[in-house]
Scaffold this motif. Structure first.
Motif, short mmCIF file in Angstrom:
data_model
loop_
_atom_site.label_atom_id
_atom_site.label_comp_id
_atom_site.label_asym_id
_atom_site.label_seq_id
_atom_site.Cartn_x
_atom_site.Cartn_y
_atom_site.Cartn_z
N ARG A 1 -7.85 -42.06 -16.07
CA ARG A 1 -7.45 -42.68 -17.33
C ARG A 1 -6.50 -43.84 -17.06
NH1 ARG A 1 -3.62 -42.95 -20.62
NH2 ARG A 1 -2.24 -41.55 -19.52
N ILE A 2 -5.48 -43.58 -16.20
CA ILE A 2 -4.48 -44.60 -15.92
C ILE A 2 -5.10 -45.79 -15.21
CG2 ILE A 2 -2.40 -45.10 -14.57
CD1 ILE A 2 -1.58 -42.16 -15.18
N ALA A 3 -5.92 -45.47 -14.21
CA ALA A 3 -6.51 -46.54 -13.41
C ALA A 3 -7.67 -47.22 -14.15
CB ALA A 3 -6.99 -45.99 -12.08
N LYS A 4 -8.08 -46.61 -15.28
CA LYS A 4 -9.26 -47.08 -16.00
C LYS A 4 -10.47 -47.06 -15.07
CE LYS A 4 -7.08 -49.79 -19.61
NZ LYS A 4 -7.01 -51.10 -20.25
N ILE A 5 -10.49 -46.04 -14.22
CA ILE A 5 -11.64 -45.90 -13.34
C ILE A 5 -12.38 -44.62 -13.72
CG2 ILE A 5 -12.40 -45.49 -10.95
CD1 ILE A 5 -10.06 -47.14 -10.02
N GLU B 1 -22.68 -40.32 -11.56
CA GLU B 1 -23.63 -40.01 -10.51
C GLU B 1 -25.04 -40.09 -11.08
OE1 GLU B 1 -22.70 -36.86 -7.85
OE2 GLU B 1 -24.80 -36.49 -7.37
N LEU B 2 -25.87 -40.87 -10.42
CA LEU B 2 -27.26 -41.03 -10.84
C LEU B 2 -28.13 -40.17 -9.94
CD1 LEU B 2 -29.75 -42.41 -12.13
CD2 LEU B 2 -29.43 -44.28 -10.50
N ASP B 3 -28.84 -39.23 -10.55
CA ASP B 3 -29.77 -38.41 -9.80
C ASP B 3 -31.08 -39.17 -9.72
OD1 ASP B 3 -31.68 -36.56 -8.96
OD2 ASP B 3 -30.54 -34.88 -9.79
N LEU B 4 -31.44 -39.58 -8.52
CA LEU B 4 -32.61 -40.43 -8.36
C LEU B 4 -33.92 -39.69 -8.60
CD1 LEU B 4 -31.31 -42.34 -5.24
CD2 LEU B 4 -31.63 -43.31 -7.52
N ARG B 5 -33.86 -38.35 -8.57
CA ARG B 5 -35.08 -37.58 -8.77
C ARG B 5 -35.39 -37.41 -10.24
NH1 ARG B 5 -32.86 -33.38 -4.41
NH2 ARG B 5 -31.16 -33.71 -5.86
N THR B 6 -34.30 -37.34 -11.04
CA THR B 6 -34.53 -37.14 -12.48
C THR B 6 -34.21 -38.39 -13.27
OG1 THR B 6 -32.25 -36.40 -12.78
CG2 THR B 6 -33.90 -34.71 -12.28
N ASN B 7 -33.59 -39.37 -12.59
CA ASN B 7 -33.15 -40.59 -13.26
C ASN B 7 -32.18 -40.31 -14.40
OD1 ASN B 7 -33.72 -42.93 -12.03
ND2 ASN B 7 -35.74 -43.19 -12.96
N ARG B 8 -31.41 -39.25 -14.20
CA ARG B 8 -30.38 -38.96 -15.19
C ARG B 8 -29.02 -39.26 -14.59
NH1 ARG B 8 -31.43 -36.65 -19.87
NH2 ARG B 8 -29.38 -35.71 -20.10
N VAL B 9 -28.11 -39.62 -15.49
CA VAL B 9 -26.76 -39.99 -15.06
C VAL B 9 -25.76 -39.03 -15.67
CG1 VAL B 9 -25.12 -41.89 -14.83
CG2 VAL B 9 -27.54 -42.39 -15.18
N LYS B 10 -24.84 -38.58 -14.82
CA LYS B 10 -23.70 -37.78 -15.32
C LYS B 10 -22.48 -38.67 -15.16
CE LYS B 10 -24.27 -34.41 -12.47
NZ LYS B 10 -24.00 -33.22 -11.67
N TRP B 11 -21.54 -38.59 -16.10
CA TRP B 11 -20.35 -39.41 -15.96
C TRP B 11 -19.11 -38.70 -16.44
CZ3 TRP B 11 -24.51 -41.13 -19.08
CH2 TRP B 11 -24.34 -40.95 -20.46
N SER B 12 -17.97 -39.22 -16.03
CA SER B 12 -16.68 -38.60 -16.38
C SER B 12 -16.23 -39.08 -17.75
CB SER B 12 -15.63 -38.96 -15.34
OG SER B 12 -15.28 -40.32 -15.45
N GLY B 13 -15.20 -38.40 -18.24
CA GLY B 13 -14.65 -38.75 -19.55
C GLY B 13 -14.18 -40.19 -19.60
N GLN B 14 -13.61 -40.64 -18.49
CA GLN B 14 -13.09 -42.00 -18.46
C GLN B 14 -14.23 -43.02 -18.51
OE1 GLN B 14 -10.06 -42.90 -18.97
NE2 GLN B 14 -10.62 -45.06 -18.86
N ALA C 1 -16.99 -42.51 -20.05
CA ALA C 1 -17.38 -42.52 -21.46
C ALA C 1 -16.44 -43.42 -22.24
CB ALA C 1 -17.34 -41.09 -22.01
N GLN C 2 -15.16 -43.30 -21.93
CA GLN C 2 -14.13 -44.11 -22.58
C GLN C 2 -14.42 -45.60 -22.39
OE1 GLN C 2 -11.37 -42.94 -24.23
NE2 GLN C 2 -10.68 -45.02 -24.64
N ILE C 3 -14.71 -45.97 -21.14
CA ILE C 3 -14.97 -47.38 -20.82
C ILE C 3 -16.19 -47.88 -21.59
CG2 ILE C 3 -15.67 -48.96 -18.97
CD1 ILE C 3 -13.93 -47.23 -17.06
N ASP D 1 -19.79 -36.86 -24.57
CA ASP D 1 -21.05 -37.32 -24.01
C ASP D 1 -20.87 -37.46 -22.51
OD1 ASP D 1 -22.15 -37.47 -26.48
OD2 ASP D 1 -21.88 -39.62 -26.73
N LYS D 2 -21.56 -36.61 -21.77
CA LYS D 2 -21.28 -36.56 -20.33
C LYS D 2 -22.50 -36.89 -19.49
CE LYS D 2 -16.99 -34.82 -20.39
NZ LYS D 2 -15.88 -34.71 -19.52
N ALA D 3 -23.64 -37.04 -20.13
CA ALA D 3 -24.84 -37.30 -19.36
C ALA D 3 -25.86 -38.01 -20.22
CB ALA D 3 -25.41 -35.99 -18.82
N GLY D 4 -26.80 -38.63 -19.54
CA GLY D 4 -27.85 -39.32 -20.26
C GLY D 4 -28.83 -39.91 -19.28
#
Lengths: 124, 671
Positions: B308-312, B316-329, B331-333, B340-343
């Motif tokens: 959150r502080i670093a705005k970082i 992670e993109l799973d190349l087999r499913t082409n799905r992405v998981k991401w952190s709260g930050q 999502a914030q960015i 919403d943690k994946a898509g």
């Protein structure tokens, strides 16, 4: 009172103009084209006054003035700075560098000689 | 009563009866009152009965005199002891006991003789050396006037074994409780400790004496746990809703005050009527695992906080499913909900600025091919249209050399990029200013150097220092001088306005004597006024005092305005009036007001508007006659403003103009 005046000025026509006017007053005029030459001539001839153009190529007039004032043997020679009034603080810079007097270009040929002679020390 | 062993009614086996013959004397006595035949029958029956009775007894029975001589015993006695009747007849009662038990038995026997009866539990020693637990009752019986002892022994093996089992079981249970690696605590309704096992005592740091009877709160349970829960009511709560407390995790306290976390299993103990009388609690110390959990939780919290502080953010993109998981930050960015943690990767790409998409794809290809690290800066467009700049760095995860995922971070560098751009712009502007400044200084020098010669030599010639001039030469040289002076004025004005525009002009803001400046300016223009045959009206208030500003620039303004007035006025008068206002209409402060008026042609209202703009010399029909740079008034206004003052003009076409200069006055000045 005839004085020996060193003229440090890079422009030949302006040197001629100043020399002409000073010689009208009967003064001996030595000329130098650059700062270093002027310093050498000053050390060599110990003039009564130095007329110093500030916008000199290479070593500028402020440096020449400071060098003269840091030399015990030459320190007492009055310096009159000549500058094209350009930027605020020019006069202050010249006086800070050690010049006793300050004349703006273009000079007034009618008053120039009197202005310079005012800086000559009374004859000893 | 002395008996010969032979005389004694040795027990004889009888085919009809298993019972030993009763003593002769007993038989004699029993038959005394009956006729012989009947009496014998009766006696026989009686004997049969008593023998049957004796032999049917489950235990052993014996009868011995005070000397310890066995007079009578049942068959069980022989069977259990393993001795024959002959052997028994010659044995002593204590022979049936192990040496260790003999003194005790002796005592009981004596007691029976002295007090009439006694009981004792002792192992019965058989011929074969077996020890069988027996319970003996002894009773003193007078027989033939001699005290004898009638004893009955009951095999209590089963009972002793049961008891032993009970003891064993109890010991096992006790050992279990005592040495269990769990805290076992029993506490009553009042909340007082009624039991704490060895492990619990060690764990909490108490001795049994110290803790039993003490209230759990303040000893094992802190007054308030660090979570702030008040525990005073815990007991009532537990009794009210036991199910809810079957399992609970509590913060407890050691004797040294150290807080520990214990997972408890609680069971309410009830009395016969079902009323709660206490609670049995079994606890395990989970402090370490809880601390470990806490560390994991904290480290996760730190990670989230750091992101959150670093705005970082991370993804992670799973190349087999082409799905992405991401952190709260992340999502914030991207302006998504934190939940919403994946898509899909396709969805993720819709955020990328269209112009940057190709670059992103190229970077991804290069990363997967292993030719370059995924390290890219690009723009994203949020759903609400906000544009951001992000820096993405990612590594390819491979399994057996095959890329399976792309894991990376996304850093919101919008602010940084903006600040950098701002800094860059400022640097460029500063560099431009330096260039401008250097240019002006150079121009000033380069323009003045030739002018110096022109003006200088013209002057020399006109002074006839180089020889006499004829009238035509003088006239022409004066034209040269006039032109060169005009050129100088132009150069000065252009440089002035340029310096003002470039904010290179440094204006002093110092108190200066107003009257002296005005007089100086007037002295400079007076010759021209006289030359044109104009009148001069000067009104200086006596209390002008000191104004704040740049003396030289103030004089420049006055000279400019006076020169203009003279220039445009063919007849009439030039006026200068100066006074102080204690309260300026605009600033509300003490101010100096100088008004310069003329009786010239005046200014058309349409020209007034642009009068102070550079190069706006008015087209007055007279203009050609009046040489000027067209910069004077612009410079005057800028200078006045730089000194915190202003210039105003009032004019009526055909009737002249009045220019007013207002400058702030030194506050303390009142003279």
């Amino acid at each position: 009172m005839k004085a020996r005046i060193l003229l440090i000025e890079d422009n030949e026509q302006n040197r001629y103009l100043a020399r002409f006017l000073l010689e009208q007053g009967g003064h001996e005029v030595l000329q130098a084209e650059t700062g270093p030459l002027g310093l050498a001539l000053a050390a060599q001839t110990r003039p009564d006054l130095i007329l110093l153009d500030i916008q000199l190529p290479g070593m500028d007039g402020h440096t020449v003035a400071r060098t003269l004032k840091s030399d015990a043997a030459l320190r007492s020679i009055p310096i009159v700075a000549v500058t094209s009034y350009a930027m605020a603080g020019d006069k202050e810079k010249c006086l800070d560098a050690g010049a006793e007097g300050y004349i703006e270009k273009p000079i007034n040929p009618e008053t120039f000689l009197a202005e310079i002679e005012a800086f000559l020390r009374p004859a000893t | 009563m002395p008996h010969e062993q032979n005389d004694r009614p040795a027990r004889t086996r009888d085919p009809e009866s298993n019972v030993s013959s009763p003593p002769a004397s007993s038989r004699t006595q029993l038959s005394a009152a009956a006729p012989l035949a009947d009496a014998e029958k009766i006696l026989r029956n009686e004997q049969l009965f008593s023998e049957t009775l004796l032999e049917s007894m489950p235990g052993i029975m014996y009868f011995y005199d005070s000397e310890g001589r066995f007079l009578r015993w049942n068959r069980n006695f022989e069977r259990v002891s393993g001795y024959t009747s002959e052997e028994i007849a010659s044995m002593h009662p204590l022979d049936f006991f192990s040496p260790a038990d003999k003194p005790r038995l002796q005592e009981r026997i004596a007691e029976t003789f002295s007090k009439g009866e006694s009981t004792v539990e002792a192992p019965f020693l058989t011929k074969h050396g077996a020890l069988i637990p027996y319970f003996f009752t002894g009773r003193r019986v007078e027989f033939d006037g001699e005290p004898c002892l009638l004893g009955i022994g009951i095999d209590i093996t089963a009972r002793v074994e049961a008891q032993e089992r009970l003891v064993q079981s109890e010991r096992k249970y006790r050992e279990l409780v005592e040495h269990a690696n769990s805290i076992i605590l029993r506490w009553n309704r009042e909340g007082r400790v009624t039991f704490l096992n060895e492990f619990g005592l060690r764990f909490f740091g108490y001795t049994e004496e110290e803790i039993i009877g003490r209230h759990v709160i303040g000893t094992l349970v802190p007054e308030t746990e660090s979570g702030g829960r008040d525990l005073e009511t815990l007991m009532d709560e537990i009794c009210a809703a036991p199910q809810a407390f079957e399992q609970n995790i509590n913060e407890n306290m050691r004797r040294n005050g150290e807080r520990v976390w214990i997972s408890w299993t609680n069971r309410i103990e009830r009395d016969a009527r079902g009323e709660p009388i206490g609670i049995l609690s079994i606890g395990s110390d989970i402090t370490a695992s809880r601390e470990a959990e806490e560390r994991v939780r904290q480290s996760e919290a730190h990670l989230i906080e750091a992101q959150r502080i670093a705005k970082i953010g991370s993804w992670e993109l799973d190349l087999r499913t082409n799905r992405v998981k991401w952190s709260g930050q992340t999502a914030q960015i991207y302006g998504l909900r934190e939940t919403d943690k994946a898509g899909t990767f396709r969805g993720f790409l819709t955020f990328v600025h269209p112009d940057d998409l190709e670059e992103l794809h190229a970077a991804q290809r290069a990363a997967l091919e292993g030719t370059a690290r995924f390290d890219i800066q690009h723009r994203i467009v949020l759903r609400d249209g906000t544009e951001k700049v992000v820096h993405q760095v990612a590594d390819v995860k491979r399994e057996n050399g095959v890329p399976v995922a792309l894991a990376g971070t996304v850093h919101d560098i919008t602010d940084r990029v903006r600040i950098e751009a701002e800094r860059e712009r400022r640097h460029r502007a500063e560099a431009a200013d330096r260039v401008k400044s250097a240019f002006l200084a150079t121009m000033s020098h380069e323009l003045r150097t030739p002018l110096n010669s022109i003006i200088g030599f013209t002057g020399i010639l006109l002074q006839e220092l180089a020889g006499p001039l004829n009238a035509e030469q003088r006239k022409q040289l004066e034209m040269v001088r006039s032109s060169s002076r005009h050129l100088l004025a132009l150069v000065n004005d252009v440089l002035d306005i340029s310096k003002i525009e470039a904010e290179q002009l440094v204006i002093a803001r110092e108190p200066f004597e107003v009257r002296r400046s005005i007089e100086k300016a007037l002295s400079l223009v007076t010759p021209q006024v006289h030359e044109k045959g104009l009148a001069m009206r000067i009104e200086l208030a006596p209390d002008l005092g000191k104004a704040i500003g740049d003396e030289r620039r103030f004089e420049q303004i006055l000279l400019n305005l006076l020169s203009n007035a003279i220039k445009f006025t063919e007849q009439g008068e030039i006026g200068l009036a100066a006074e102080c206002h204690s309260c300026d209409a605009v600033t509300g402060r003490r101010a100096l007001s100088v008004r310069i008026s003329d009786t010239g042609p005046g200014i058309k209202p349409s020209d007034l508007e642009n009068l102070f703009e550079p190069f706006r010399q008015i087209d007055s029909g007279l203009a050609r006659k009046h040489e000027g740079t067209g910069l004077g008034l612009a410079i005057c206004r800028r200078l006045a403003e730089l000194m915190g003052g202003r210039i105003e003009v009032k004019s009526e076409w055909g009737k002249g103009s009045t220019f007013g200069v207002t400058l702030p006055l030194e506050v303390e000045s009142d003279s």
